[in-house]
Motif scaffolding. Structure first.
Motif, PDB file in Angstrom:
ATOM      1  N   PRO A 133      20.884 -14.030  19.888  1.00 52.08           N
ATOM      2  CA  PRO A 133      20.106 -14.736  20.806  1.00 52.08           C
ATOM      3  C   PRO A 133      20.586 -14.376  22.024  1.00 52.08           C
ATOM      4  O   PRO A 133      21.942 -14.458  22.070  1.00 52.08           O
ATOM      5  CB  PRO A 133      19.910 -16.267  20.536  1.00 52.08           C
ATOM      6  CG  PRO A 133      20.269 -16.294  19.014  1.00 52.08           C
ATOM      7  CD  PRO A 133      21.165 -14.849  18.607  1.00 52.08           C
ATOM      8  N   PRO A 134      19.977 -14.319  23.057  1.00 51.43           N
ATOM      9  CA  PRO A 134      18.484 -14.208  23.076  1.00 51.43           C
ATOM     10  C   PRO A 134      17.555 -12.935  22.872  1.00 51.43           C
ATOM     11  O   PRO A 134      16.572 -12.839  22.733  1.00 51.43           O
ATOM     12  CB  PRO A 134      18.064 -14.807  24.515  1.00 51.43           C
ATOM     13  CG  PRO A 134      19.217 -14.114  25.451  1.00 51.43           C
ATOM     14  CD  PRO A 134      20.407 -14.093  24.510  1.00 51.43           C
ATOM     15  N   GLY A 135      18.379 -12.103  22.801  1.00 48.94           N
ATOM     16  CA  GLY A 135      17.860 -10.577  22.800  1.00 48.94           C
ATOM     17  C   GLY A 135      17.160 -10.436  21.484  1.00 48.94           C
ATOM     18  O   GLY A 135      15.777  -9.927  21.452  1.00 48.94           O
ATOM     19  N   GLU A 138      20.287 -15.309  11.884  1.00 44.63           N
ATOM     20  CA  GLU A 138      20.816 -14.609  13.187  1.00 44.63           C
ATOM     21  C   GLU A 138      20.344 -15.589  14.358  1.00 44.63           C
ATOM     22  O   GLU A 138      21.017 -15.605  15.345  1.00 44.63           O
ATOM     23  CB  GLU A 138      20.660 -13.233  13.417  1.00 44.63           C
ATOM     24  CG  GLU A 138      21.216 -12.530  12.361  1.00 44.63           C
ATOM     25  CD  GLU A 138      20.564 -10.921  12.419  1.00 44.63           C
ATOM     26  OE1 GLU A 138      21.448 -10.144  11.725  1.00 44.63           O
ATOM     27  OE2 GLU A 138      19.818 -10.833  12.963  1.00 44.63           O
ATOM     28  N   THR A 139      19.203 -16.160  14.208  1.00 47.22           N
ATOM     29  CA  THR A 139      18.618 -16.933  15.295  1.00 47.22           C
ATOM     30  C   THR A 139      19.110 -18.577  15.136  1.00 47.22           C
ATOM     31  O   THR A 139      19.142 -19.047  16.196  1.00 47.22           O
ATOM     32  CB  THR A 139      16.818 -16.978  15.278  1.00 47.22           C
ATOM     33  OG1 THR A 139      16.637 -15.311  15.347  1.00 47.22           O
ATOM     34  CG2 THR A 139      16.171 -17.580  16.394  1.00 47.22           C
ATOM     35  N   VAL A 140      19.191 -18.989  14.079  1.00 43.96           N
ATOM     36  CA  VAL A 140      19.458 -20.201  13.895  1.00 43.96           C
ATOM     37  C   VAL A 140      20.529 -20.781  13.371  1.00 43.96           C
ATOM     38  O   VAL A 140      21.318 -21.671  13.825  1.00 43.96           O
ATOM     39  CB  VAL A 140      18.209 -21.050  12.898  1.00 43.96           C
ATOM     40  CG1 VAL A 140      18.400 -22.430  12.758  1.00 43.96           C
ATOM     41  CG2 VAL A 140      16.992 -20.780  13.439  1.00 43.96           C
ATOM     42  N   LEU A 141      21.170 -19.954  12.318  1.00 45.82           N
ATOM     43  CA  LEU A 141      22.435 -20.394  11.701  1.00 45.82           C
ATOM     44  C   LEU A 141      23.561 -19.978  12.332  1.00 45.82           C
ATOM     45  O   LEU A 141      24.579 -20.654  12.391  1.00 45.82           O
ATOM     46  CB  LEU A 141      22.257 -20.008  10.204  1.00 45.82           C
ATOM     47  CG  LEU A 141      21.360 -20.637   9.236  1.00 45.82           C
ATOM     48  CD1 LEU A 141      21.630 -20.442   7.812  1.00 45.82           C
ATOM     49  CD2 LEU A 141      21.322 -22.282   9.182  1.00 45.82           C
ATOM     50  N   TRP A 142      23.565 -18.799  12.388  1.00 44.23           N
ATOM     51  CA  TRP A 142      25.018 -18.152  13.145  1.00 44.23           C
ATOM     52  C   TRP A 142      25.334 -18.630  14.405  1.00 44.23           C
ATOM     53  O   TRP A 142      26.483 -18.971  14.570  1.00 44.23           O
ATOM     54  CB  TRP A 142      24.914 -16.739  12.982  1.00 44.23           C
ATOM     55  CG  TRP A 142      24.970 -16.119  11.752  1.00 44.23           C
ATOM     56  CD1 TRP A 142      24.357 -14.635  11.344  1.00 44.23           C
ATOM     57  CD2 TRP A 142      24.895 -16.664  10.314  1.00 44.23           C
ATOM     58  NE1 TRP A 142      24.221 -14.633   9.860  1.00 44.23           N
ATOM     59  CE2 TRP A 142      24.361 -15.612   9.209  1.00 44.23           C
ATOM     60  CE3 TRP A 142      25.584 -17.798   9.743  1.00 44.23           C
ATOM     61  CZ2 TRP A 142      24.480 -16.013   7.796  1.00 44.23           C
ATOM     62  CZ3 TRP A 142      25.347 -18.222   8.410  1.00 44.23           C
ATOM     63  CH2 TRP A 142      24.927 -17.264   7.579  1.00 44.23           C
ATOM     64  N   PRO A 143      24.447 -18.899  15.304  1.00 41.19           N
ATOM     65  CA  PRO A 143      24.708 -19.779  16.593  1.00 41.19           C
ATOM     66  C   PRO A 143      25.367 -20.945  16.501  1.00 41.19           C
ATOM     67  O   PRO A 143      26.228 -21.224  16.898  1.00 41.19           O
ATOM     68  CB  PRO A 143      23.401 -19.762  17.229  1.00 41.19           C
ATOM     69  CG  PRO A 143      22.597 -18.402  16.691  1.00 41.19           C
ATOM     70  CD  PRO A 143      22.925 -18.322  15.328  1.00 41.19           C
ATOM     71  N   ALA A 144      24.852 -21.778  15.281  1.00 42.35           N
ATOM     72  CA  ALA A 144      25.240 -22.964  14.921  1.00 42.35           C
ATOM     73  C   ALA A 144      26.624 -22.952  14.512  1.00 42.35           C
ATOM     74  O   ALA A 144      27.772 -23.725  14.857  1.00 42.35           O
ATOM     75  CB  ALA A 144      24.358 -23.682  13.920  1.00 42.35           C
TER      76      ALA A 144
END
Length: 239
Positions: free
Chosen positions: A174-176, A66-72
């Motif tokens: 992110p950012p929560g 949720e922090t790295v992959l899904w935003p990408a």
């Protein structure tokens, strides 16, 4: 679209450092642990230890996604929002089930029903990721193996410092989630340490376990303070 991850070699997925290989490796370990839990020859105490391992890996793994992959994926794919929203909903359901499991006596039949439901969701989540989301990410980066490896390094760093227990009220994005992640990770890992250290002492009563928990927390805080002092201390090169 590329084949599901299970049908590809590590080289096709970008090499051992690629985020795709790292994800598949975690998924394989989760499958192994769930099958171990479901075996009938484990005593209850060992079974509960395996369940804790499953949840520790599940939640640190999901937090890194949720922090790295899904935003990408949302940035790279036109349908990224739709794909990631579905998996985030699965993560939320797993969080809710894990909280219910933690509050249920392992001897209660409802405990087994909740675990069965959680495992079914974890397996569904793995299928969705390996058959749809991760191949979609691979397709978007098919000419950029180096970026898959950079994503793998970032994902691994976050996973190793992520919360290890369910927190249903924390944002899935992110950012929560990132802002909440650091204090929750410290809290969770102290609880994990206490669970490991206190297990042999439960027969001596809750006060012994509580004292050990306090000692573990003090040790963690002392270590963090020492690391802060070390970072502030000027290096010998500047003396």
């Amino acid at each position: 679209m590329p084949l599901p991850l299970a049908q590809q070699s590590p080289d096709q997925l970008g090499g051992e450092a690629s985020v795709l290989v790292r994800q598949r490796r975690d998924h394989g370990e989760l499958d192994r642990l769930m099958r171990l839990y479901e075996s009938t020859d484990l005593p209850l105490s060992a079974q509960q230890a395996v369940l804790r391992d499953i949840f520790q890996l599940t939640f640190s793994h999901a937090f890194a996604e949720e922090t790295v992959l899904w935003p990408a994926l949302r940035r790279l794919a036109a349908d990224g929002e739709e794909l990631t929203s579905r998996v985030e909903a699965e993560h939320q359901q797993i969080n809710d089930l894990a909280m219910a499991i933690e509050s249920t006596d392992p001897h209660d039949r409802r405990h087994d029903q909740l675990v069965t439901a959680a495992f079914a969701l974890i397996r569904e989540d793995i299928r969705d990721e390996e058959d749809v989301l991760l191949p979609r990410l691979q397709e978007a980066l098919k000419h950029d193996t180096a970026r898959l490896r950079r994503l793998g390094s970032a994902w691994e760093t976050v996973r190793r410092t992520a919360p290890t227990r369910p927190h249903p009220a924390v944002s899935r994005r992110p950012p929560g989630n990132a802002l909440a992640g650091v204090p929750l990770s410290v809290f969770d890992r102290v609880r994990d340490l206490c669970a490991d250290l206190c297990a042999p002492l439960r027969s001596h009563g809750r006060w012994t376990a509580a004292a050990l928990a306090a000692a573990a927390l003090a040790a963690c805080l002392a270590g963090a303070a020492a690391r802060r002092r070390s970072r502030r201390r000027p290096s010998s090169a500047h003396r």
